[in-house]
Design a protein around this motif. Structure first.
Motif, PDB file in Angstrom:
ATOM      1  N   GLY A  16       0.789  -1.232   0.000  1.00  0.00           N
ATOM      2  CA  GLY A  16       0.000   0.000   0.000  1.00  0.00           C
ATOM      3  C   GLY A  16       0.820   1.282   0.000  1.00  0.00           C
ATOM      4  N   THR A  17       2.092   1.178   0.273  1.00  0.00           N
ATOM      5  CA  THR A  17       2.955   2.369   0.266  1.00  0.00           C
ATOM      6  C   THR A  17       3.534   2.577  -1.127  1.00  0.00           C
ATOM      7  N   SER A  18       4.440   3.544  -1.260  1.00  0.00           N
ATOM      8  CA  SER A  18       5.072   3.852  -2.543  1.00  0.00           C
ATOM      9  C   SER A  18       6.583   3.882  -2.379  1.00  0.00           C
ATOM     10  N   LEU A  19       7.269   3.663  -3.469  1.00  0.00           N
ATOM     11  CA  LEU A  19       8.730   3.766  -3.488  1.00  0.00           C
ATOM     12  C   LEU A  19       9.132   4.629  -4.671  1.00  0.00           C
ATOM     13  N   LYS A  65       0.057   4.360 -11.630  1.00  0.00           N
ATOM     14  CA  LYS A  65       0.802   3.333 -10.907  1.00  0.00           C
ATOM     15  C   LYS A  65       2.313   3.606 -10.948  1.00  0.00           C
ATOM     16  N   PHE A  66       2.786   4.160 -12.052  1.00  0.00           N
ATOM     17  CA  PHE A  66       4.221   4.383 -12.254  1.00  0.00           C
ATOM     18  C   PHE A  66       4.500   5.825 -12.678  1.00  0.00           C
ATOM     19  N   PRO A  67       4.191   6.799 -11.838  1.00  0.00           N
ATOM     20  CA  PRO A  67       4.483   8.180 -12.234  1.00  0.00           C
ATOM     21  C   PRO A  67       5.982   8.417 -12.376  1.00  0.00           C
ATOM     22  N   ILE A  68       6.327   9.180 -13.385  1.00  0.00           N
ATOM     23  CA  ILE A  68       7.725   9.447 -13.714  1.00  0.00           C
ATOM     24  C   ILE A  68       7.923  10.954 -13.766  1.00  0.00           C
ATOM     25  N   SER A  69       9.041  11.398 -13.237  1.00  0.00           N
ATOM     26  CA  SER A  69       9.425  12.797 -13.389  1.00  0.00           C
ATOM     27  C   SER A  69      10.736  12.876 -14.153  1.00  0.00           C
ATOM     28  N   ARG A  70      10.876  13.945 -14.905  1.00  0.00           N
ATOM     29  CA  ARG A  70      12.109  14.175 -15.682  1.00  0.00           C
ATOM     30  C   ARG A  70      12.355  15.679 -15.685  1.00  0.00           C
ATOM     31  N   PRO A  71      12.823  16.207 -14.555  1.00  0.00           N
ATOM     32  CA  PRO A  71      12.948  17.656 -14.425  1.00  0.00           C
ATOM     33  C   PRO A  71      14.060  18.273 -15.264  1.00  0.00           C
ATOM     34  N   ASN A  72      15.075  17.506 -15.608  1.00  0.00           N
ATOM     35  CA  ASN A  72      16.165  18.029 -16.440  1.00  0.00           C
ATOM     36  C   ASN A  72      16.798  16.876 -17.221  1.00  0.00           C
ATOM     37  N   LEU A  78      11.305   7.368 -10.879  1.00  0.00           N
ATOM     38  CA  LEU A  78      10.174   6.477 -11.107  1.00  0.00           C
ATOM     39  C   LEU A  78       9.576   6.162  -9.742  1.00  0.00           C
ATOM     40  N   THR A  79       8.291   6.370  -9.599  1.00  0.00           N
ATOM     41  CA  THR A  79       7.598   5.992  -8.376  1.00  0.00           C
ATOM     42  C   THR A  79       6.725   4.783  -8.666  1.00  0.00           C
ATOM     43  N   VAL A  80       6.812   3.801  -7.817  1.00  0.00           N
ATOM     44  CA  VAL A  80       5.917   2.651  -7.899  1.00  0.00           C
ATOM     45  C   VAL A  80       4.910   2.820  -6.765  1.00  0.00           C
ATOM     46  N   SER A  81       3.654   3.029  -7.124  1.00  0.00           N
ATOM     47  CA  SER A  81       2.630   3.432  -6.156  1.00  0.00           C
ATOM     48  C   SER A  81       1.761   2.266  -5.720  1.00  0.00           C
ATOM     49  N   ASN A  82       1.138   2.461  -4.568  1.00  0.00           N
ATOM     50  CA  ASN A  82       0.170   1.492  -4.047  1.00  0.00           C
ATOM     51  C   ASN A  82       0.710   0.063  -4.191  1.00  0.00           C
ATOM     52  N   LEU A  83       1.816  -0.168  -3.532  1.00  0.00           N
ATOM     53  CA  LEU A  83       2.571  -1.396  -3.726  1.00  0.00           C
ATOM     54  C   LEU A  83       1.807  -2.645  -3.301  1.00  0.00           C
ATOM     55  N   SER A  84       2.000  -3.679  -4.095  1.00  0.00           N
ATOM     56  CA  SER A  84       1.488  -5.010  -3.772  1.00  0.00           C
ATOM     57  C   SER A  84       2.637  -5.997  -3.964  1.00  0.00           C
ATOM     58  N   PRO A  85       2.531  -7.190  -3.428  1.00  0.00           N
ATOM     59  CA  PRO A  85       3.624  -8.167  -3.584  1.00  0.00           C
ATOM     60  C   PRO A  85       3.999  -8.421  -5.048  1.00  0.00           C
ATOM     61  N   GLU A  86       3.035  -8.245  -5.950  1.00  0.00           N
ATOM     62  CA  GLU A  86       3.313  -8.464  -7.377  1.00  0.00           C
ATOM     63  C   GLU A  86       4.284  -7.430  -7.941  1.00  0.00           C
ATOM     64  N   ASP A  87       4.492  -6.343  -7.228  1.00  0.00           N
ATOM     65  CA  ASP A  87       5.442  -5.311  -7.672  1.00  0.00           C
ATOM     66  C   ASP A  87       6.873  -5.645  -7.277  1.00  0.00           C
ATOM     67  N   SER A  88       7.060  -6.710  -6.531  1.00  0.00           N
ATOM     68  CA  SER A  88       8.413  -7.127  -6.160  1.00  0.00           C
ATOM     69  C   SER A  88       9.190  -7.483  -7.423  1.00  0.00           C
ATOM     70  N   SER A  89      10.206  -6.685  -7.704  1.00  0.00           N
ATOM     71  CA  SER A  89      10.963  -6.818  -8.955  1.00  0.00           C
ATOM     72  C   SER A  89      12.246  -6.022  -8.817  1.00  0.00           C
ATOM     73  N   ILE A  90      13.061  -6.109  -9.847  1.00  0.00           N
ATOM     74  CA  ILE A  90      14.180  -5.193  -9.995  1.00  0.00           C
ATOM     75  C   ILE A  90      13.758  -4.126 -10.994  1.00  0.00           C
ATOM     76  N   TYR A  91      13.993  -2.883 -10.638  1.00  0.00           N
ATOM     77  CA  TYR A  91      13.682  -1.766 -11.525  1.00  0.00           C
ATOM     78  C   TYR A  91      14.998  -1.130 -11.976  1.00  0.00           C
TER      79      TYR A  91
END
Lengths: 114, 114
Positions: A16-19, A65-72, A78-91
């Motif tokens: 439920g959190t974000s990274l 689910k995957f908001p991205i910022s590119r300020p420069n 990359l933010t991975v939002s509303n985390l669930s176990p299925e999001d366990s991966s290497i990014y």
């Protein structure tokens, strides 16, 4: 070739959190790419981040689910939002320079969702 | 979606032996690249071969490309324990439209036993 600093290298997050993952490049690049690598699998492109415009998402990936910022031209998150176990991966983030060179990858962020 | 299919999925050899990995792809390409990944970390670019090239060498690496068969092979000669890693082929379609993206195959896990 470019050098990418990717942080964090790993994290364990609650459901439920974000990274938010950061990538800093030592030179200016037009496009940055974000990939997901699920356990034991290959890399799947999530989105392409261009400076000054909205990221372009691949089929199956959405901005909420995957908001991205590119300020420069040297930084992206990359933010991975509303985390669930299925999001366990290497990014991984990546940059490339035209067709003559290979792409450079960050060292990856290993995310475990509990 | 995956473009390349590596073969074999896993390969175990003794130090000093040669390792051959194959990759097939589906669409036309501008170039094909090979990457190495150690223990789920970031990818390292090994070698790039353009669509008009048939063979390329770099140190102990030899890559071939057969565009008529849409296939490539990576040969690692005189393998070392340090070559133990996953190897991925990736295709690059060119700078037009959506072809600028790298599309990865499923990878071959190479284990070199001392």
């Amino acid at each position: 070739s470019a050098v990418i600093s990717q942080k964090p290298s790993r994290d364990i997050c609650q459901r439920g959190t974000s990274l938010t993952i950061q990538c800093q490049v030592d030179s200016q690049v037009t496009m940055m790419f974000w990939y997901r690598q699920q356990p034991g699998q290959s890399l799947t492109l999530i989105a392409t981040a261009n400076q000054g415009s909205e990221a372009t998402y691949e089929s199956g990936f959405v901005i909420d689910k995957f908001p991205i910022s590119r300020p420069n031209l040297t930084f992206s998150t990359l933010t991975v939002s509303n985390l669930s176990p299925e999001d366990s991966s290497i990014y991984l983030c990546s940059v490339g320079r035209y067709e003559a060179y290979g792409y450079t990858f960050g060292s990856g962020t290993r995310l475990t969702v509990v | 979606s995956q473009q390349g299919e590596e073969d074999p999925q896993a390969l175990s050899i003794q130090e000093g032996e040669n390792a051959t990995m194959n990759c097939s792809y589906k669409t036309s390409i501008n170039n094909l690249q090979w990457y190495r990944q150690n223990s789920g970390r970031g990818l390292v670019h090994l070698i790039l071969i353009r669509s008009n090239e048939r063979e390329k060498h770099s140190g102990r690496l030899r890559v071939t490309l057969d565009t008529s068969k849409k296939s490539s092979s990576l040969l690692i000669t005189a393998s070392r324990a340090a070559d133990t890693a996953s190897y991925f082929c990736a295709t690059w379609g060119g700078s037009g439209g959506s072809n600028y993206k790298l599309t990865f195959g499923k990878g071959t896990l190479l284990t070199v036993n001392p």
